[in-house]
Design an enzyme around this catalytic site. Structure first.
Site, PDB file in Angstrom:
ATOM      1  N   ASP A  37      33.062  33.324  49.309  1.00  0.00           N
ATOM      2  CA  ASP A  37      33.098  33.451  47.859  1.00  0.00           C
ATOM      3  C   ASP A  37      33.928  32.385  47.166  1.00  0.00           C
ATOM      4  O   ASP A  37      33.829  32.223  45.942  1.00  0.00           O
ATOM      5  CB  ASP A  37      33.583  34.844  47.468  1.00  0.00           C
ATOM      6  CG  ASP A  37      32.516  35.910  47.717  1.00  0.00           C
ATOM      7  OD1 ASP A  37      31.344  35.521  47.896  1.00  0.00           O
ATOM      8  OD2 ASP A  37      32.842  37.103  47.740  1.00  0.00           O
ATOM      9  N   TYR A  55      29.557  42.325  44.222  1.00  0.00           N
ATOM     10  CA  TYR A  55      30.783  43.012  44.635  1.00  0.00           C
ATOM     11  C   TYR A  55      31.948  42.756  43.693  1.00  0.00           C
ATOM     12  O   TYR A  55      32.148  41.642  43.211  1.00  0.00           O
ATOM     13  CB  TYR A  55      31.190  42.594  46.052  1.00  0.00           C
ATOM     14  CG  TYR A  55      30.581  43.475  47.112  1.00  0.00           C
ATOM     15  CD1 TYR A  55      30.986  44.797  47.258  1.00  0.00           C
ATOM     16  CD2 TYR A  55      29.579  43.006  47.952  1.00  0.00           C
ATOM     17  CE1 TYR A  55      30.427  45.625  48.213  1.00  0.00           C
ATOM     18  CE2 TYR A  55      29.003  43.819  48.915  1.00  0.00           C
ATOM     19  CZ  TYR A  55      29.438  45.136  49.046  1.00  0.00           C
ATOM     20  OH  TYR A  55      28.869  45.945  49.989  1.00  0.00           O
TER      21      TYR A  55
END
Length: 779
Positions: free
Chosen positions: A397, A486
């Site tokens: 990420d 998420y």
């Protein structure tokens, strides 16, 4: 007298001795209508002036503008095109961020009399216009821009062999590369639209076509070693819960090279079968070999995070849930400008970058440094399955600049009412983007006493009974980064006993898969045609310990079982006993927590001892769900994710090793820009400046309770850094929030000491915010 009887007697006893403070109820405090005051919860934290200007602070908005103009000036020779006008074959700036400062330079300033080290900007330029197109990192400084400023390649932190350069096919897949394959994707999917319509009641003619009723979503990695490039695209029904309504259809495109005219279709996948061409797919369809056994629903209301009337109402749930209120006022101090905090003996600086988000520096307890740096290094996920999305997905990420996804927090829900709210800021082109109230600071009751003990019981009914209880609390600094599906909640808690707790929680939508009845080994069915794909979440952190100073070591204490005899019990013969075996790590190493918790790891300073002659240190205490990546040798994460493959690691600090990972590593699993395994080259770590790298995360065994979203209550991982002989005694003796109670069971006399902290008598009034939240802004 039983404990219950004694407590009942104490509660019924009036306090009469002159030495006792009158207290209507020592154990509970009830409010009466005549004994209340309003407790405001939105007061500002008291101001404190930071000892020195924050050397780690982000570059200013003025610096961002100046750097942007500087690199675009023709005399720099970078031949840049404005990003809005650039193509794949142009040179253009991708992003600007704050450059990491070398520790050796900062320490001479923060600990000595040296001048504050100048700041630099980190600039990533996609150089598609060069004969050999690359992505190249640069450093620009010193700042502010002046005649002393220069631009140079930012190569030294990367050990992959090309410095800050990455060949075109391994670079970040930005919007310009995605735009390059839209025509190819549109043509390929239009050719098979009748098939996808028949099988899935969905068609894709391009994102701007009104006939399109599917969402195309790509996954990564997109390369192995930058010698080739591909894009795997999955399709879902559009809507607010699109992640939960995938269909069983995928297309893989070969996007190698900078000439989009050479890009091609690698193939189609459905029914777990691979078809190299549309003709092969059509032949299988016309032969009746393809089916959609579990049609996906287009109704996504089942997966929305909203109140469900059909589930009924729980009794008394119409009342406001309990809240954490800083009822005595804020007990921490803040220098907003310098991002500096003091709390109950703790002090630290904060900063924020687009790639790594919130970072902490110069963390001290009672004036002594514990950590030079505490920061996130990577947030990764690797999936399992038997179709192109799940089987071939690895996410890093930082690749998406995780800091840029830290957005506004909901007071009272994401953070307690009355929290101190800070903005998250980072460069965006030539401006500074501001995400208001994206970081919160608050003190919270721990929900348990820090320490307590009662001496005396029914066996001592004629004597005195003593009881002591010390209140426990911690200062939390929190932000939430929503990267795609998420929501990662990062919480850093500074406890009053001198310990630090780092906790990560995950919520949000599963990146789900179509359901196949024979593939339960990859996860359960969680919807009409939705499977929860198993995956690992692993988040790597850097803890640069400086226990008092930088001459530290990592000590390992093993609990071992040995055979012993005892002369005072010769009849027992030889039997098992426990011993402790203590040693220091000698060289750099990746390692794991011991089975059954039979090893203790402590960062110590062997030259700095407490009054008992024991080296002072901080223990690494595993919390919940301390895991590492389950897969060790997948070609999709073989060398790019080495940092994820152990619980812990220790290395010698080097200014040339500031990061465990490169933000572009995910597309380079076989030839990473930053190879963490190269950190371990046999260097001594005993009595040196050392860094501990640790992983938090979870093996996400997906479940139906992940619908609508994964719950923070279960998806959580943590670690604690706790004093280990750092002091001569527990750090509670200087705390006033405590009670010392003495009772005489015979006379009924009861006395107590509150140390000047009386029980509050107030009602809570939640004040209206003084200003409305503004939308994201640019400076």
């Amino acid at each position: 007298m039983s404990v219950k009887s004694l407590m009942a007697a104490l509660l019924a006893t009036a306090i009469s001795p002159a030495t006792a403070r009158p207290e209507p109820d020592l154990w509970r405090r009830a409010l009466s209508a005549s004994d209340v005051r309003t407790c405001a919860v939105s007061d500002e934290a008291p101001h404190v002036k930071a000892p020195k200007a924050n050397p780690w602070a982000p570059i200013t908005p003025d610096d961002v503008k100046a750097v942007w103009s500087y690199v675009h000036a023709p005399e720099q020779g970078l031949n840049l095109t404005a990003p809005a006008n650039a193509t794949l074959n142009d040179n253009y700036v991708f992003w600007v961020d704050t450059l990491y400062l070398n520790k050796t330079r900062v320490l001479s300033y923060i600990d000595g009399d040296a001048a504050q080290p100048p700041k630099y900007a980190r600039v990533v330029i996609f150089e598609g216009g060069k004969e050999k197109p690359v992505s190249q990192e640069y450093m620009v400084g010193p700042l502010p821009v002046s005649e002393k400023t220069s631009v140079a390649k930012y190569d030294y932190p990367f050990n992959g062999g090309q410095g800050g350069a990455i060949d075109f096919d391994g670079r970040y897949y930005d919007g310009k590369r995605s735009a390059g394959y839209q025509s190819l994707l549109k043509g390929a999917m239009s050719e098979v639209a009748d098939i996808t319509k028949a099988l899935f009641d969905g068609e894709y003619y391009g994102s701007g076509d009104n006939r399109t009723n599917l969402v195309a979503a790509s996954t990564g990695p997109n390369s192995l070693d930058a010698t080739q490039s591909w894009v795997t695209i999955m399709f879902r029904y559009p809507g607010l819960a699109s992640y939960m309504t995938p269909i069983d259809f995928y297309i893989i495109l070969d996007t190698t090279g900078t000439d989009v005219r050479t890009w091609s279709v690698r193939g189609f996948v459905t029914n777990t079968r691979f078809f190299k061409t549309a003709a092969e797919l059509r032949a299988a369809y016309e032969a009746g070999e393809l089916k959609n056994e579990f049609p996906q629903t287009k109704d996504q209301t089942w997966a929305l995070l909203e109140k469900r009337p059909e589930m009924g109402v729980r009794d008394l749930e119409d009342r406001m849930a309990p809240q954490n209120i800083e009822i005595g006022g804020k007990r921490y101090k803040l220098d907003r400008e310098q991002q500096y905090v003091e709390y109950m003996g703790w002090s630290f600086y904060m900063t924020f970058t687009r790639v790594l988000g919130l970072m902490f520096y110069d963390i001290k307890f009672k004036g002594e440094r514990v950590l030079y740096e505490l920061s996130l290094q990577e947030a990764a996920a690797q999936y399992a399955g038997n179709q192109p999305k799940a089987a071939n997905t690895v996410y890093h990420d930082t690749y998406f600049s995780i800091g840029t996804y830290s957005a506004t927090l909901v007071e009272g829900y994401d953070c307690p009412f009355g929290s101190t709210m800070l903005n998250a800021t980072f460069p965006n082109n030539d401006k500074t983007e501001v995400h208001p109230q994206a970081i919160c600071i608050f003190e919270a009751d721990s929900g348990y006493p820090l320490a307590r003990h009662r001496y005396g019981s029914g066996a001592h009914a004629t004597g005195w009974s003593h009881m002591a209880s010390v209140k426990s609390s911690a200062l939390h600094t929190r932000h939430v980064a929503t990267v795609g599906n998420y929501d990662y909640l990062f919480d850093y808690a500074f406890h009053i006993d001198g310990s630090i707790e780092i906790e990560v929680r995950a919520s949000g939508y599963l990146q789900s898969s179509p359901y196949y009845k024979d593939q339960g080994k990859f996860g359960p069915r969680v919807g009409q045609s939705t499977q929860g794909s198993y995956h690992d979440h692993v988040l790597t952190f850097k803890a640069d310990f400086d226990i008092v100073d930088s001459k530290n070591a990592l000590q390992r204490t093993d609990l071992i079982v040995v055979n012993q005899t005892q002369p005072w019990f010769p009849e027992l013969g030889t039997f098992e006993q426990m011993e402790l075996s203590v040693s220091n790590f000698k060289t750099e190493e990746q390692f794991n927590w011991a089975a059954n918790g039979q090893s203790m790891f402590v960062v110590v300073n062997d030259e700095k001892k407490n009054s008992f002659g024991t080296p002072r240190g901080y223990r690494l205490v595993p919390g919940r769900s301390n895991i590492h990546l389950a897969i060790q040798n997948s070609p999709l994460s073989r060398k790019s994710s080495q940092l994820l493959k152990s619980h812990l690691a220790v290395t010698k600090h080097h200014d040339t090793e500031p990061y465990a990972n490169s933000w572009q590593n995910v597309n380079l699993p076989l030839k990473p820009q930053q190879d963490f395994s190269k950190f371990f080259d046999g260097e001594n770590v005993d009595g040196e400046d050392i860094v501990v790298w640790f992983n938090l995360g979870m093996h996400h065994f997906t479940r139906s309770e992940d619908v609508p979203v994964t719950l923070y209550s279960e998806a959580v991982s943590s670690i604690v850094f706790a004093p280990q002989n750092f002091h001569d005694r527990a750090q509670e003796g200087d705390l006033q929030n405590r009670r010392w109670i003495v009772s005489n069971a015979t006379s009924g006399e009861l006395t107590y000491e509150d140390y000047g902290v009386q029980l509050p008598t107030c009602k809570v009034a939640l004040e209206e915010p003084t200003s409305k939240l503004e939308a994201y802004s640019y400076i």
